[in-house]
Write a protein that holds these residues in place. Structure first.
Motif, PDB file in Angstrom:
ATOM      1  N   GLU A   1       0.813  -1.206   0.000  1.00 39.22           N
ATOM      2  CA  GLU A   1       0.000   0.000   0.000  1.00 39.22           C
ATOM      3  C   GLU A   1       0.856   1.269   0.000  1.00 39.22           C
ATOM      4  OE1 GLU A   1      -2.654  -0.199   3.281  1.00 39.22           O
ATOM      5  OE2 GLU A   1      -3.791  -1.901   2.482  1.00 39.22           O
ATOM      6  N   ASN A   2       2.150   1.119   0.104  1.00 36.21           N
ATOM      7  CA  ASN A   2       3.049   2.261   0.210  1.00 36.21           C
ATOM      8  C   ASN A   2       3.951   2.362  -1.013  1.00 36.21           C
ATOM      9  OD1 ASN A   2       2.123   2.907   2.906  1.00 36.21           O
ATOM     10  ND2 ASN A   2       3.296   1.130   3.608  1.00 36.21           N
ATOM     11  N   TYR A   3       4.759   3.429  -1.026  1.00 38.18           N
ATOM     12  CA  TYR A   3       5.747   3.624  -2.085  1.00 38.18           C
ATOM     13  C   TYR A   3       7.145   3.595  -1.484  1.00 38.18           C
ATOM     14  CZ  TYR A   3       2.001   5.228  -5.198  1.00 38.18           C
ATOM     15  OH  TYR A   3       0.878   5.304  -5.969  1.00 38.18           O
ATOM     16  N   LYS A   4       8.100   3.207  -2.316  1.00 38.75           N
ATOM     17  CA  LYS A   4       9.513   3.327  -1.976  1.00 38.75           C
ATOM     18  C   LYS A   4      10.195   4.138  -3.064  1.00 38.75           C
ATOM     19  CE  LYS A   4      10.253  -0.550   1.125  1.00 38.75           C
ATOM     20  NZ  LYS A   4      11.128  -1.697   1.486  1.00 38.75           N
ATOM     21  N   MET A   5      11.120   4.969  -2.640  1.00 37.17           N
ATOM     22  CA  MET A   5      11.797   5.897  -3.536  1.00 37.17           C
ATOM     23  C   MET A   5      13.303   5.675  -3.405  1.00 37.17           C
ATOM     24  SD  MET A   5      11.487  10.042  -3.153  1.00 37.17           S
ATOM     25  CE  MET A   5      12.356  11.213  -4.181  1.00 37.17           C
ATOM     26  N   VAL A   6      14.027   5.800  -4.508  1.00 37.57           N
ATOM     27  CA  VAL A   6      15.486   5.762  -4.496  1.00 37.57           C
ATOM     28  C   VAL A   6      15.987   6.984  -5.246  1.00 37.57           C
ATOM     29  CG1 VAL A   6      17.571   4.496  -5.123  1.00 37.57           C
ATOM     30  CG2 VAL A   6      15.522   3.229  -4.422  1.00 37.57           C
ATOM     31  N   VAL A   7      16.790   7.807  -4.568  1.00 33.74           N
ATOM     32  CA  VAL A   7      17.380   9.000  -5.179  1.00 33.74           C
ATOM     33  C   VAL A   7      18.758   8.636  -5.716  1.00 33.74           C
ATOM     34  CG1 VAL A   7      18.175  11.363  -4.775  1.00 33.74           C
ATOM     35  CG2 VAL A   7      16.110  10.516  -3.629  1.00 33.74           C
ATOM     36  N   PHE A   8      19.048   9.072  -6.959  1.00 31.71           N
ATOM     37  CA  PHE A   8      20.318   8.756  -7.607  1.00 31.71           C
ATOM     38  C   PHE A   8      21.192  10.006  -7.693  1.00 31.71           C
ATOM     39  CE2 PHE A   8      17.058   6.170 -10.035  1.00 31.71           C
ATOM     40  CZ  PHE A   8      17.260   5.010  -9.311  1.00 31.71           C
ATOM     41  N   ASN A   9      22.423   9.901  -7.203  1.00 30.98           N
ATOM     42  CA  ASN A   9      23.465  10.916  -7.416  1.00 30.98           C
ATOM     43  C   ASN A   9      24.736  10.176  -7.807  1.00 30.98           C
ATOM     44  OD1 ASN A   9      22.027  13.372  -6.446  1.00 30.98           O
ATOM     45  ND2 ASN A   9      22.079  12.307  -4.483  1.00 30.98           N
ATOM     46  N   ALA A  10      25.043  10.139  -9.107  1.00 29.98           N
ATOM     47  CA  ALA A  10      26.201   9.361  -9.575  1.00 29.98           C
ATOM     48  C   ALA A  10      26.118   7.946  -8.989  1.00 29.98           C
ATOM     49  CB  ALA A  10      27.501  10.062  -9.218  1.00 29.98           C
ATOM     50  N   GLU A  11      27.138   7.496  -8.231  1.00 24.76           N
ATOM     51  CA  GLU A  11      27.126   6.132  -7.686  1.00 24.76           C
ATOM     52  C   GLU A  11      26.274   6.012  -6.425  1.00 24.76           C
ATOM     53  OE1 GLU A  11      30.019   7.844  -8.013  1.00 24.76           O
ATOM     54  OE2 GLU A  11      30.905   6.995  -9.836  1.00 24.76           O
ATOM     55  N   GLU A  12      25.852   7.121  -5.865  1.00 25.44           N
ATOM     56  CA  GLU A  12      25.101   7.089  -4.610  1.00 25.44           C
ATOM     57  C   GLU A  12      23.656   6.669  -4.842  1.00 25.44           C
ATOM     58  OE1 GLU A  12      24.750  10.000  -0.814  1.00 25.44           O
ATOM     59  OE2 GLU A  12      24.186  10.901  -2.728  1.00 25.44           O
TER      60      GLU A  12
ATOM     61  N   ASN B   1      28.961  13.191 -23.210  1.00 26.13           N
ATOM     62  CA  ASN B   1      28.339  14.347 -22.568  1.00 26.13           C
ATOM     63  C   ASN B   1      28.175  14.166 -21.055  1.00 26.13           C
ATOM     64  OD1 ASN B   1      26.952  14.518 -25.555  1.00 26.13           O
ATOM     65  ND2 ASN B   1      27.159  16.543 -24.632  1.00 26.13           N
ATOM     66  N   LYS B   2      28.221  12.925 -20.591  1.00 26.79           N
ATOM     67  CA  LYS B   2      27.946  12.666 -19.180  1.00 26.79           C
ATOM     68  C   LYS B   2      29.180  12.911 -18.310  1.00 26.79           C
ATOM     69  CE  LYS B   2      24.210   9.369 -19.997  1.00 26.79           C
ATOM     70  NZ  LYS B   2      23.677   8.013 -19.728  1.00 26.79           N
ATOM     71  N   VAL B   3      28.942  13.537 -17.155  1.00 23.89           N
ATOM     72  CA  VAL B   3      30.028  13.886 -16.230  1.00 23.89           C
ATOM     73  C   VAL B   3      29.611  13.531 -14.806  1.00 23.89           C
ATOM     74  CG1 VAL B   3      31.443  15.754 -15.277  1.00 23.89           C
ATOM     75  CG2 VAL B   3      30.801  15.794 -17.697  1.00 23.89           C
ATOM     76  N   THR B   4      30.519  12.950 -14.049  1.00 28.20           N
ATOM     77  CA  THR B   4      30.380  12.845 -12.599  1.00 28.20           C
ATOM     78  C   THR B   4      31.571  13.542 -11.986  1.00 28.20           C
ATOM     79  OG1 THR B   4      31.486  10.683 -12.574  1.00 28.20           O
ATOM     80  CG2 THR B   4      29.075  10.690 -12.662  1.00 28.20           C
ATOM     81  N   GLY B   5      31.437  13.961 -10.748  1.00 27.56           N
ATOM     82  CA  GLY B   5      32.553  14.703 -10.169  1.00 27.56           C
ATOM     83  C   GLY B   5      32.375  14.990  -8.705  1.00 27.56           C
TER      84      GLY B   5
ATOM     85  N   GLY C   1      35.786  19.751   3.770  1.00 25.21           N
ATOM     86  CA  GLY C   1      35.025  18.570   3.371  1.00 25.21           C
ATOM     87  C   GLY C   1      34.683  18.597   1.895  1.00 25.21           C
ATOM     88  N   ASP C   2      34.128  17.497   1.410  1.00 26.86           N
ATOM     89  CA  ASP C   2      33.837  17.397  -0.024  1.00 26.86           C
ATOM     90  C   ASP C   2      32.358  17.627  -0.292  1.00 26.86           C
ATOM     91  OD1 ASP C   2      32.621  14.380  -1.019  1.00 26.86           O
ATOM     92  OD2 ASP C   2      33.248  14.573   1.062  1.00 26.86           O
ATOM     93  N   TYR C   3      32.026  17.831  -1.565  1.00 24.72           N
ATOM     94  CA  TYR C   3      30.647  18.096  -1.978  1.00 24.72           C
ATOM     95  C   TYR C   3      29.960  16.839  -2.498  1.00 24.72           C
ATOM     96  CZ  TYR C   3      31.396  23.103  -1.380  1.00 24.72           C
ATOM     97  OH  TYR C   3      31.643  24.350  -0.859  1.00 24.72           O
ATOM     98  N   ARG C   4      30.516  15.695  -2.135  1.00 21.62           N
ATOM     99  CA  ARG C   4      29.888  14.400  -2.324  1.00 21.62           C
ATOM    100  C   ARG C   4      29.628  14.072  -3.790  1.00 21.62           C
ATOM    101  NH1 ARG C   4      25.767  12.661  -0.019  1.00 21.62           N
ATOM    102  NH2 ARG C   4      26.662  10.896   1.090  1.00 21.62           N
ATOM    103  N   PHE C   5      28.558  13.340  -4.072  1.00 24.55           N
ATOM    104  CA  PHE C   5      28.352  12.740  -5.393  1.00 24.55           C
ATOM    105  C   PHE C   5      27.621  13.712  -6.319  1.00 24.55           C
ATOM    106  CE2 PHE C   5      28.667   9.250  -2.394  1.00 24.55           C
ATOM    107  CZ  PHE C   5      29.501   8.348  -3.040  1.00 24.55           C
ATOM    108  N   LEU C   6      28.342  14.270  -7.281  1.00 19.73           N
ATOM    109  CA  LEU C   6      27.758  15.193  -8.252  1.00 19.73           C
ATOM    110  C   LEU C   6      27.617  14.502  -9.598  1.00 19.73           C
ATOM    111  CD1 LEU C   6      29.917  18.327  -7.369  1.00 19.73           C
ATOM    112  CD2 LEU C   6      27.539  17.926  -6.700  1.00 19.73           C
ATOM    113  N   GLU C   7      26.547  14.827 -10.306  1.00 22.99           N
ATOM    114  CA  GLU C   7      26.273  14.200 -11.597  1.00 22.99           C
ATOM    115  C   GLU C   7      25.708  15.241 -12.551  1.00 22.99           C
ATOM    116  OE1 GLU C   7      23.494  10.601 -13.477  1.00 22.99           O
ATOM    117  OE2 GLU C   7      23.731  10.806 -11.312  1.00 22.99           O
ATOM    118  N   GLY C   8      26.103  15.134 -13.829  1.00 17.66           N
ATOM    119  CA  GLY C   8      25.573  16.083 -14.800  1.00 17.66           C
ATOM    120  C   GLY C   8      26.126  15.871 -16.188  1.00 17.66           C
TER     121      GLY C   8
END
Length: 413
Positions: A59-70, A165-169, A176-183
């Motif tokens: 009855e519920n939903y599950k969500m997965v957020v994608f950021n590069a490998e995260e 065209n795809k970039v991760t970085g 500290g770092d800005y973690r998983f970036l994708e674009g």
């Protein structure tokens, strides 16, 4: 005159109303399973896209957020009629959305750590579209840049991986770092984004020869310019060189309440003759969460050999002490962190943190972690945290500090 019987008329009207109320139009809309693209509107000309999946589980939903490998799994989702509430894991933030159709959502993202009214407009559409639209053939982006943020963040390293065209970085700063970036690279324009429930990061930049220049947005509250140049040897100051024990101080100490209100001190028997890590952190801080995941592994691995870890939280909440305690408990449960957490403050003012640890020259970042040997001597202070999004930088840190811990654990008292 013919007598009219009102009861059958009223009954018929009531049945008609009941039928109308139970019409298919009032049945909750079932959202389309699969991949979606969400967009946070930070400000004019600054829309932050990110991708996620949404799937019905019972009855519920599950969500997965994608950021590069995260991959961020979200399971606190409630649908009421045409409303959808999505509470992000760990962080005190949530989406309050209206369901327009099986393929369209809109509303706001609320980050309660920045105030009860801090919100950002949001919309989402079902589909396989990319994170950013692509119009042009990609120019080549160098793997490493020396960067400078111009409005206070300071020097940084830009680390990128490109496939067409795809970039991760990732951006590594001295705090500290800005973690998983994708674009993407779209012609000479770089576009990167990340959303994790706390960070809402957007980068735009143009490259010209060896130079790069652009803008950085963090949520709707921060905008900053940055510039850089290709530099295979790009570097910043070492995290061990930024915070240290002041001259004249020989001992490290702390005394704060735990989540049950009991006072915990470094003089307690728990820490006597133990190697100890004191982690200055907050549940609002994604870099702190990366560090907590690693410290949890270390605690489970080395606790029986004499390692103690204690988290000292500087929470960021507008709702006071009860909410701060609730946030820490939720964080510890989500991350399965078994070491104790203390509550030092309900705000993340670094100057306040420096006041509470007067033996240190300054606190410039959350997290900051102090490594003490069995005699209670400060052996290292590590400012900030470069997590798994930095690749080899993170791997080298884990290897170096595990060896350092094992060395201290083997030392005689």
């Amino acid at each position: 005159m013919k007598k009219i019987h009102l009861f059958p008329v009223v009954l018929a009207a009531w049945l008609l109303c009941l039928s109308s109320c139970q019409s298919p139009s009032s049945t909750p809309i079932t959202l389309q399973n699969g991949n979606w693209v969400g967009t946070l509107h930070l400000r004019e000309a600054a829309d932050l896209p990110f991708q996620f999946s949404l799937n019905q589980a019972g009855e519920n939903y599950k969500m997965v957020v994608f950021n590069a490998e995260e991959r961020i799994e979200v399971d606190e989702i409630v649908q009421k009629g045409d409303s959808l509430i999505i509470k992000m894991p760990v962080f005190d933030s949530e989406f309050k959305l209206k369901i327009h159709s099986a393929t369209e959502l809109s509303g706001n993202w609320y980050d309660y750590t920045r105030g009860v009214d801090y919100h950002t407009p949001f919309k989402a559409e079902f589909g396989e579209e990319g994170r950013f639209p692509i119009q042009y053939e990609a120019a080549e982006l160098a793997p490493l840049y020396s960067l400078q943020f111009l409005d206070g963040t300071g020097p940084a390293i830009g680390q990128f991986s490109q496939n067409g065209n795809k970039v991760t970085g990732n951006f590594q700063t001295e705090t500290g770092d800005y973690r998983f970036l994708e674009g993407i690279m779209d012609g000479n324009t770089l576009k990167l984004s990340a959303f994790d429930g706390s960070h809402a990061f957007l980068f735009h930049a143009d490259i010209k020869g060896d130079s790069i220049a652009g803008k950085f947005w963090s949520g709707s509250h921060w905008e900053e310019s940055w510039i850089g140049i290709v530099d295979p040897g790009a570097s910043i100051r070492k995290p061990e060189d930024l915070t240290f024990l002041k001259e004249g101080f020989e001992e490290f100490s702390f005394k704060f309440p735990n989540l049950e209100g009991d006072s915990i001190s470094f003089k307690d028997d728990r820490f006597k003759n133990k190697v100890t890590i004191v982690q200055l952190m907050g549940s609002w801080c994604p870099n702190c969460m990366d560090e907590t995941r690693l410290f949890t592994q270390w605690y489970d691995k080395y606790h029986k050999e004499g390692l103690e870890i204690v988290g000292v939280a500087f929470e960021r909440t507008s709702k006071g002490m009860p909410q701060a305690q609730k946030n820490i408990v939720r964080m510890a449960k989500r991350l399965e962190a078994n070491y104790p957490f203390l509550l030092a403050a309900t705000n993340n003012d670094k100057s306040l943190a420096s006041e509470k640890f007067p033996m240190l020259n300054n606190i410039i970042s959350f997290p900051t972690s102090i490594f003490l040997d069995k005699k209670g001597r400060v052996r290292k202070v590590h400012t900030g945290f470069n997590g798994p999004g930095t690749g080899n930088v993170y791997t080298r840190y884990v290897e170096e500090y595990e060896a350092f811990l094992e060395k201290m654990l083997a030392e005689e008292i």
